[in-house]
Write an enzyme that holds these catalytic residues in place. Sequence first.
Site, short mmCIF file in Angstrom:
data_model
loop_
_atom_site.label_atom_id
_atom_site.label_comp_id
_atom_site.label_asym_id
_atom_site.label_seq_id
_atom_site.Cartn_x
_atom_site.Cartn_y
_atom_site.Cartn_z
N HIS A 119 39.57 54.11 47.39
CA HIS A 119 40.70 54.38 48.30
C HIS A 119 41.52 55.56 47.78
O HIS A 119 41.96 55.56 46.64
CB HIS A 119 41.59 53.14 48.44
CG HIS A 119 41.01 52.13 49.37
ND1 HIS A 119 41.73 51.51 50.35
CD2 HIS A 119 39.74 51.65 49.48
CE1 HIS A 119 40.95 50.69 51.03
NE2 HIS A 119 39.73 50.75 50.52
N TYR B 74 51.55 48.42 53.28
CA TYR B 74 52.67 47.60 52.79
C TYR B 74 53.79 47.74 53.84
O TYR B 74 54.25 48.85 54.08
CB TYR B 74 53.17 48.12 51.44
CG TYR B 74 52.22 47.90 50.29
CD1 TYR B 74 51.14 48.75 50.08
CD2 TYR B 74 52.42 46.85 49.39
CE1 TYR B 74 50.27 48.54 49.00
CE2 TYR B 74 51.55 46.65 48.32
CZ TYR B 74 50.48 47.50 48.14
OH TYR B 74 49.63 47.29 47.08
N PRO C 164 53.09 40.59 42.84
CA PRO C 164 51.88 41.34 43.22
C PRO C 164 52.12 42.62 44.02
O PRO C 164 51.17 43.34 44.31
CB PRO C 164 51.09 40.31 44.07
CG PRO C 164 52.08 39.28 44.48
CD PRO C 164 53.16 39.27 43.47
N LYS D 252 49.50 45.28 40.15
CA LYS D 252 49.43 45.65 38.73
C LYS D 252 48.94 44.54 37.79
O LYS D 252 48.55 44.82 36.64
CB LYS D 252 50.82 46.12 38.24
CG LYS D 252 51.19 47.49 38.75
CD LYS D 252 50.41 48.58 38.04
CE LYS D 252 50.42 49.90 38.76
NZ LYS D 252 49.23 50.21 39.53
N TYR E 34 50.98 53.93 41.15
CA TYR E 34 50.03 53.05 41.85
C TYR E 34 48.61 53.25 41.31
O TYR E 34 47.88 52.26 41.12
CB TYR E 34 50.07 53.32 43.37
CG TYR E 34 49.46 52.18 44.16
CD1 TYR E 34 50.22 51.07 44.52
CD2 TYR E 34 48.11 52.20 44.53
CE1 TYR E 34 49.67 50.01 45.22
CE2 TYR E 34 47.55 51.15 45.25
CZ TYR E 34 48.34 50.07 45.59
OH TYR E 34 47.78 49.02 46.28
P1 RFL Z 1 43.78 34.26 34.55
O1 RFL Z 1 43.04 34.87 35.65
O2 RFL Z 1 44.91 33.35 34.87
O3 RFL Z 1 42.73 33.50 33.62
C1 RFL Z 1 43.12 32.63 32.58
C2 RFL Z 1 42.01 31.65 32.32
O4 RFL Z 1 42.39 30.80 31.23
C3 RFL Z 1 42.08 29.46 31.57
N1 RFL Z 1 42.98 28.56 30.81
C4 RFL Z 1 42.62 27.92 29.69
N2 RFL Z 1 41.47 27.92 28.98
C5 RFL Z 1 41.42 27.15 27.86
N3 RFL Z 1 42.46 26.38 27.44
C6 RFL Z 1 43.63 26.34 28.12
N4 RFL Z 1 44.64 25.60 27.71
C7 RFL Z 1 43.74 27.14 29.29
N5 RFL Z 1 44.73 27.34 30.19
C8 RFL Z 1 44.26 28.20 31.09
C9 RFL Z 1 42.29 29.39 33.06
O5 RFL Z 1 41.57 28.29 33.62
C10 RFL Z 1 41.76 30.74 33.50
O6 RFL Z 1 40.39 30.69 33.80
O7 RFL Z 1 44.40 35.39 33.56
P2 RFL Z 1 43.78 36.83 33.16
O8 RFL Z 1 42.34 36.71 32.79
O9 RFL Z 1 44.75 37.41 32.22
O10 RFL Z 1 43.79 37.67 34.52
C11 RFL Z 1 45.01 38.03 35.14
C12 RFL Z 1 44.82 38.18 36.65
O11 RFL Z 1 44.21 36.99 37.13
C13 RFL Z 1 46.14 38.43 37.39
O12 RFL Z 1 46.98 39.30 36.65
C14 RFL Z 1 45.93 39.05 38.79
O13 RFL Z 1 45.21 38.19 39.61
C15 RFL Z 1 47.26 39.40 39.46
N6 RFL Z 1 47.10 39.88 40.85
C16 RFL Z 1 46.77 41.20 41.09
N7 RFL Z 1 46.54 42.06 40.07
C17 RFL Z 1 46.14 43.35 40.31
O14 RFL Z 1 45.96 44.11 39.34
N8 RFL Z 1 45.92 43.82 41.60
C18 RFL Z 1 46.11 43.02 42.68
O15 RFL Z 1 45.84 43.45 43.80
C19 RFL Z 1 46.59 41.66 42.46
N9 RFL Z 1 46.78 40.82 43.49
C20 RFL Z 1 47.31 39.01 41.93
C21 RFL Z 1 47.14 39.51 43.26
C22 RFL Z 1 47.66 37.66 41.73
C23 RFL Z 1 47.86 36.84 42.81
N10 RFL Z 1 48.20 35.47 42.53
C24 RFL Z 1 47.69 34.36 43.21
C25 RFL Z 1 48.98 35.15 41.36
C26 RFL Z 1 47.33 38.68 44.34
C27 RFL Z 1 47.72 37.35 44.13
C28 RFL Z 1 47.95 36.52 45.36
C1 PHB Z 2 44.95 42.03 47.47
O1 PHB Z 2 44.11 42.65 48.13
O2 PHB Z 2 44.83 40.83 47.18
C2 PHB Z 2 46.18 42.76 47.04
C3 PHB Z 2 46.25 44.13 47.21
C4 PHB Z 2 47.40 44.80 46.83
C5 PHB Z 2 48.47 44.12 46.30
C6 PHB Z 2 48.39 42.74 46.10
C7 PHB Z 2 47.23 42.06 46.49
O3 PHB Z 2 49.59 44.80 45.95
#
Ligand code: RFL
Ligand code: PHB
Length: 400
Positions: free
Chosen positions: A72, A201, A293, A297, A391
């Site tokens: 993108h 957005y 989110p 980041k 971004y």
């Molecule tokens: P995770 O993905 O939470 O993984 C942690 C893992 O640890 C396990 N765990 C344990 N294991 C052993 N013992 C324990 N006591 C434990 N407790 C937990 C868990 O089961 C899990 O498998 O952390 P990690 O790997 O640091 O990854 C981080 C990302 O998942 C997170 O930052 C992103 O998803 C945030 N996020 C976004 N980030 C972006 O860079 N771009 C995006 O577009 C974006 N969109 C989003 C997002 C997060 C969202 N939500 C739901 C919070 C959109 C959403 C809706």
């Molecule tokens: C997504 O596609 O899940 C997404 C994209 C951009 C954001 C947050 C989530 O800022």
Amino acid sequence: MKTQVAIIGAGPSGLLLGQLLARQGIDNIIVERVTGEYVLGRIRAGVLEQGFVDLVREAGVSERMDREGEIHEGFELAFNNRRVRIDMKQLTGGDTVMVYGQTEITKDLMEARAAAGLQTIYQADNVTLHDVKSKTPSVTYEINGVKHHLECDYIAGCDGFHGVSRQTIPQDVRTEYERIYPFGWLGLLSDTPPVSKELIYCKHERGFALASLRSASRSRYYIQVPLSDKVEDWSDDDFWAEFKKRLPANTAKNLVTGPSIEKSIAPLRSFVCEPMQYGNLFLVGDAAHIVPPTGAKGLNLAASDVSALYKILTRVFKENDKSCIAQYSEIALRRVWHGERFSWWMTNMLHNFEGLSINGADDRTFEKFMASELDYYTGYEAGRRVIAQQYVGLPYEELE
Ligand code: RFL
Ligand code: PHB
């Protein structure tokens, strides 16, 4: 059992770190609380910065991402029925982002790990970290009620916000910074063609909305909802009706609706734990920091932590140089705070804070400040460049 690096958590941080270390010949075992299927069921990020993409390539797991991921070059900000395009490529002199789901990256990393014969222990209960300040740290966990002991040189706490690693650092040693926002995001995933090829957005008086996507046939949409709302309160039809109202009119007419594949509400939070290292324990990704989110980041900051720790551990094991360990927290936190600030700022600028007091300003005054902020940053090229540069992601820092 014994390994060089015990990794807690098989999310993207833990899996990517494990793969990179293994490519350098550094032995590691991952201990994960839930099943692999459960990890893959969480629908989260979709936007990957160039630094993340490069790291996945370095890990040797980029084949499907490079084939199926979409580059993108821009995204849009919509407000007052206007649409302003942030031309990332032009404004940054060539930088872009990739749209490829976190679920897909996680799946690719899990498959590569299995193919390389690297060990991941799933469904580990009562994971506990021991002696992290000593030269002989270890991890204990239970499988079907039977206790196991894993000895190691270092522990990478990649276990997300609710994990045990951060809690292992004594409370008087860590400082936590937090802001909780008075709303959440309701997200819906559907196999429908995206309403726009690029992300939009939308700031709207009914609340924020985001049109995102996973591919040409899969859409990911979000709307701002009150924290008190439950996902059961929202039928698919309710979601589509509300989402459509918040899109610019000329976009809304192209919206294709369909049944949801996934629907969930995520609270919005800014959180940082300092320091990110304690003895031979390193915190990585969501275990140490959370962003709302709005700036895409979260996963990308996890990747820059992984990059810093990977370089440090490589130097430790390959060059027997332990002096670089002390750099981890400082290097990681500098980039983390930039991402925290950007996500907080985008959240403030694009959400509706009506009826909510924030930063000491009443909601009407705050709304006026933010409307002016949005007008300025979208109305001038210098402003658009500031948005674009952050971004696509600030550069990764090298070790000294
Ligand atoms: P995770 O993905 O939470 O993984 C942690 C893992 O640890 C396990 N765990 C344990 N294991 C052993 N013992 C324990 N006591 C434990 N407790 C937990 C868990 O089961 C899990 O498998 O952390 P990690 O790997 O640091 O990854 C981080 C990302 O998942 C997170 O930052 C992103 O998803 C945030 N996020 C976004 N980030 C972006 O860079 N771009 C995006 O577009 C974006 N969109 C989003 C997002 C997060 C969202 N939500 C739901 C919070 C959109 C959403 C809706
Ligand atoms: C997504 O596609 O899940 C997404 C994209 C951009 C954001 C947050 C989530 O800022």
